[in-house]
Design an enzyme around this catalytic site. Structure first.
Site, PDB file in Angstrom:
ATOM      1  N   ASN A 123     -22.787 -36.059 -94.776  1.00 39.02           N
ATOM      2  CA  ASN A 123     -23.284 -37.384 -94.394  1.00 39.02           C
ATOM      3  C   ASN A 123     -22.901 -38.382 -95.770  1.00 39.02           C
ATOM      4  O   ASN A 123     -22.459 -39.341 -95.656  1.00 39.02           O
ATOM      5  CB  ASN A 123     -24.848 -37.644 -94.162  1.00 39.02           C
ATOM      6  CG  ASN A 123     -25.154 -36.980 -92.965  1.00 39.02           C
ATOM      7  OD1 ASN A 123     -24.434 -36.806 -91.887  1.00 39.02           O
ATOM      8  ND2 ASN A 123     -26.466 -36.749 -92.621  1.00 39.02           N
TER       9      ASN A 123
ATOM     10  N   HIS B 261     -16.146 -48.466 -77.392  1.00 38.52           N
ATOM     11  CA  HIS B 261     -17.018 -47.383 -77.721  1.00 38.52           C
ATOM     12  C   HIS B 261     -17.835 -47.005 -76.351  1.00 38.52           C
ATOM     13  O   HIS B 261     -18.617 -46.302 -76.358  1.00 38.52           O
ATOM     14  CB  HIS B 261     -18.022 -47.888 -78.608  1.00 38.52           C
ATOM     15  CG  HIS B 261     -18.936 -47.055 -79.258  1.00 38.52           C
ATOM     16  ND1 HIS B 261     -20.407 -46.794 -79.107  1.00 38.52           N
ATOM     17  CD2 HIS B 261     -18.717 -45.738 -79.877  1.00 38.52           C
ATOM     18  CE1 HIS B 261     -20.934 -45.815 -79.623  1.00 38.52           C
ATOM     19  NE2 HIS B 261     -19.802 -45.288 -80.280  1.00 38.52           N
TER      20      HIS B 261
END
Length: 701
Positions: free
Chosen positions: A48, A430
């Protein structure tokens, strides 16, 4: 009248994200979890953070460079944000190192060791020397740096050693260089008895073999991070695929944004290196442990150690999909909502595979955002196209870090004869949707899948998402219009039953919130999403709270809304759930709306609401609505995996306080297993009752 544009009412997006990653780190610190599960969360934390620096920090640096002063509702300047990020991460690094060392010590008691070269036995050193000569020496790249050998280009996330050497023939002469360790080499070399040796410690021991005639004086391992955001001028892109391929090459050459070095490296060595890459001093991180936490995946995924992870769960097929011969006839009878990963993603894959083989199917239309590297869905689409069916696939080439994989699939689909769309100019697509058109009784009948997550069977086992399967004409007719919008020209892009961003979702969400606000204390909102950033939506939620509406927000990651502020948000509760599965679904409940339940591919962020093509779907089937609402209420009741957001931006772990412990991940696993067992020995009416109700201590939620 309170000013709801006051910057004090908003959390900073980047600092909120850091809090999210800290919650990931807390999972690694949780001693109730199996050791390798804790190591896995450290690997996730590191992965991350890599992406955060590559994209978010790099973006802030660029804003600062071009003189942007204000970039968000909290009014922090890019420079102020960068300072706070650096301070936060430097402080947290000590926690990370302590956590890693603690886990490694406990792993050692379980027979798993990470040892440096100088810590292993003489016999093991002999093996490692042989390994170096056979496996490493031919691949590593020793690079001299001097007037005739310029400093080399280092790709993003390049890893290796900085070295200082003495000329054996002229001891007064010192030289500098680096050794690049390519990613094709494993980060840890495995010895007998589950001992792993960091590769840089092996290379360091053999540096003098890489630079014959020189003696090693000093060395330190390093890793660099570059800006990895791809900018594409679509107005100038005559061949979008060619432009994107060029952008992928440029990603390796973005501006340097971070340098990681081991703490043993002295200032002289680090300064020499940094004179060439020019990283700001506060973006240099010195580690007392080995560099690159994301490399821990090599150990976490080693199948020999599966017993040190949380026990895996096998997703189930529940009625009516547990014993099905024709999925099309099933969808003609009823709508179906699936809760992944508790319920298997296989029916979605099987729907597309069945459509590819069914001679009555005339067309398949689909959006693909992240499909994985070995996708059975894409293979089915290719087979369908090759058999003569009309296959239309919207492949989003701008899906970050999946661009290369999507390019490969797009070319393969085109080669198979499919009509491939490479995105909409100025927007990312998306939305997650499939539309199948099939001949039935001389007419055309359509079947749809709309999801909150990607068409990726692998991630569907570890991400919580929702799938909606239907053959209702109002939905399929709208999806026909949706795909026509993607393939053709439309300035309106308006749907009737579904809602599509950038034009429809945000106004609909605001309208739904405002409707609850009009009901005052009788209003009720539960919203589950990954990120809440949009200023207008946050202000609408504040106004609803001021009107007395009770609001529960289940926000996994970034949340710029501040709950618990008197007179503004005291009726808003925000929790974040982190556990065995990655919370990924987006689902919403509005008590006083006629439909009440919605699912979406979109988070409440400006990019999703105004810069992407997304779908928001009203769920009208009563059983499906009840199922989603009960899962939302279950998550609100979680007191095991939930952290509650405070008004100062920090999070506090929710405590059970002696009440029954509710781990919603475990609860849903057990619930689905219970239904699976019941289908084998209970009556259909008992199974139907189980399917319709979640219980805690005998009380319906």
């Amino acid at each position: 009248m309170l000013n709801l544009k006051n910057p004090d009412l908003f959390n900073n997006r980047e600092l909120s994200w850091l809090q999210f990653n800290t919650r990931v780190l807390k999972q690694a610190q949780d001693e109730s979890l199996p050791l390798l599960e804790r190591l896995k969360f450290l690997a996730i934390y590191g992965t991350n953070l890599d992406e955060f620096y590559m994209i978010r920090v790099a973006g802030l640096k660029k804003l600062f460079t071009v003189g942007i002063i204000e970039s968000s509702a909290d009014k922090l300047t890019p420079l102020e944000q960068l300072r706070e990020i650096r301070e936060y991460l430097h402080q947290e690094q000590q926690v990370v190192e302590h956590c890693l060392n603690s886990i490694l010590k406990k792993l050692e008691t379980n027979g798993i060791c990470i040892k440096y070269y100088n810590e292993v036995t003489q016999q093991q050193k002999h093996y490692l020397s042989k390994y170096f000569n056979e496996q490493i020496y031919p691949v590593v790249i020793p690079i001299a740096i001097d007037a005739t050998h310029p400093f080399p280009h280092l790709n993003n996330l390049s890893f290796g050693l900085i070295v200082k050497l003495r000329d054996n023939d002229n001891p007064a002469l010192e030289r500098s260089g680096i050794v690049r360790i390519p990613r094709v080499l494993e980060r840890f070399v495995e010895l007998d008895l589950n001992t792993f040796v960091p590769i840089e410690s092996i290379v360091a021991k053999h540096v003098e073999e890489l630079f014959p005639g020189y003696t090693l004086i000093k060395q330190a391992s390093f890793r660099v991070t570059r800006n990895a955001d791809i900018e594409i001028e679509e107005e100038e892109a005559d061949d979008f695929m060619e432009i994107l391929e060029e952008g992928l090459k440029l990603r390796k050459k973005g501006a340097m944004v971070r340098l990681e070095v081991e703490s043993d490296g002295d200032e002289e060595l680090i300064n020499f290196f940094n004179r060439h890459i020019n990283v700001y001093r506060d973006d240099i991180f010195r580690f007392h442990t080995f560099i690159n936490l994301s490399s821990l995946w090599q150990i976490v995924t080693n199948k020999k150690f599966a017993h040190l992870l949380v026990e895996p769960y096998q997703p189930r097929n529940l009625p009516p999909l547990d014993n099905i011969e024709n999925i099309f006839s099933t969808l003609e009878k009823q709508d179906i909502v699936l809760m992944h990963p508790y319920e298997s993603f296989d029916p979605v894959v099987q729907l597309i595979q069945a459509a590819a083989k069914d001679p009555d199917v005339v067309s398949i239309k689909m959006t693909l955002y992240r499909s994985g590297t070995d996708s059975p869905i894409v293979k089915a689409l290719m087979g369908a196209s090759e058999s003569g069916k009309q296959v239309t696939v919207m492949v989003e080439l701008k899906a970050r870090f999946d661009e290369e994989n999507n390019l490969i699939w797009a070319k393969a689909l085109e080669k198979a004869g499919a009509h491939v769309i490479y995105g909409i100019k100025g927007f990312k697509v998306h939305a997650k949707a499939t539309l199948i058109t099939r001949k039935k009784g001389g007419k055309l009948k359509q079947y749809a899948h709309i999801g909150t997550g990607n068409y990726n069977p692998s991630t569907a086992k570890i991400y919580t998402d929702m799938s909606y399967l239907t053959s209702k004409d109002d939905i399929t007719n709208d999806l026909t219009r949706f795909f026509h919008f993607l393939t053709g020209f439309s300035k309106k892009g308006k749907l009737n039953e579904l809602y599509m961003s950038p034009s429809q979702i945000k106004p609909k969400i605001l309208s739904l919130i405002q409707n609850e606000a009009r009901k005052g204390v009788n209003g009720r909102i539960i919203a589950k999403l990954n990120s809440l950033v949009d200023d207008d939506v946050i202000r609408a939620l504040y106004k609803a709270s001021q009107a007395g509406v009770k609001i529960d927000l289940i926000v996994r990651g970034v949340c710029c809304l501040k709950p618990g502020i008197e007179g503004v948000s005291e009726n808003i509760r925000v929790i974040s759930i982190l556990g065995k599965y990655l919370e990924h679904s987006r689902a919403f409940y509005f008590k006083n709306d006629e439909t009440g339940i919605y699912i979406s591919s979109a988070d409440w962020m400006p990019r999703n609401l105004t810069r992407r093509i997304e779908l928001l779907t009203a769920i009208k089937d009563q059983k499906a609505k009840n199922k989603i609402l009960q899962v939302l209420k279950l998550q609100c009741a979680d007191n095991s995996l939930a952290h509650e957001l405070q008004s100062d931006g920090s999070y506090i772990k929710v405590k059970s306080d002696g009440v029954k412990n509710i781990n919603n991940h475990k609860y849903l696993e057990d619930y689905v297993n219970k239904i699976t067992k019941a289908t084998k020995k209970e009556s259909a009416s008992v199974v139907e009752q189980l399917l319709g109700n979640l219980f805690i201590e005998g009380e319906e939620l």
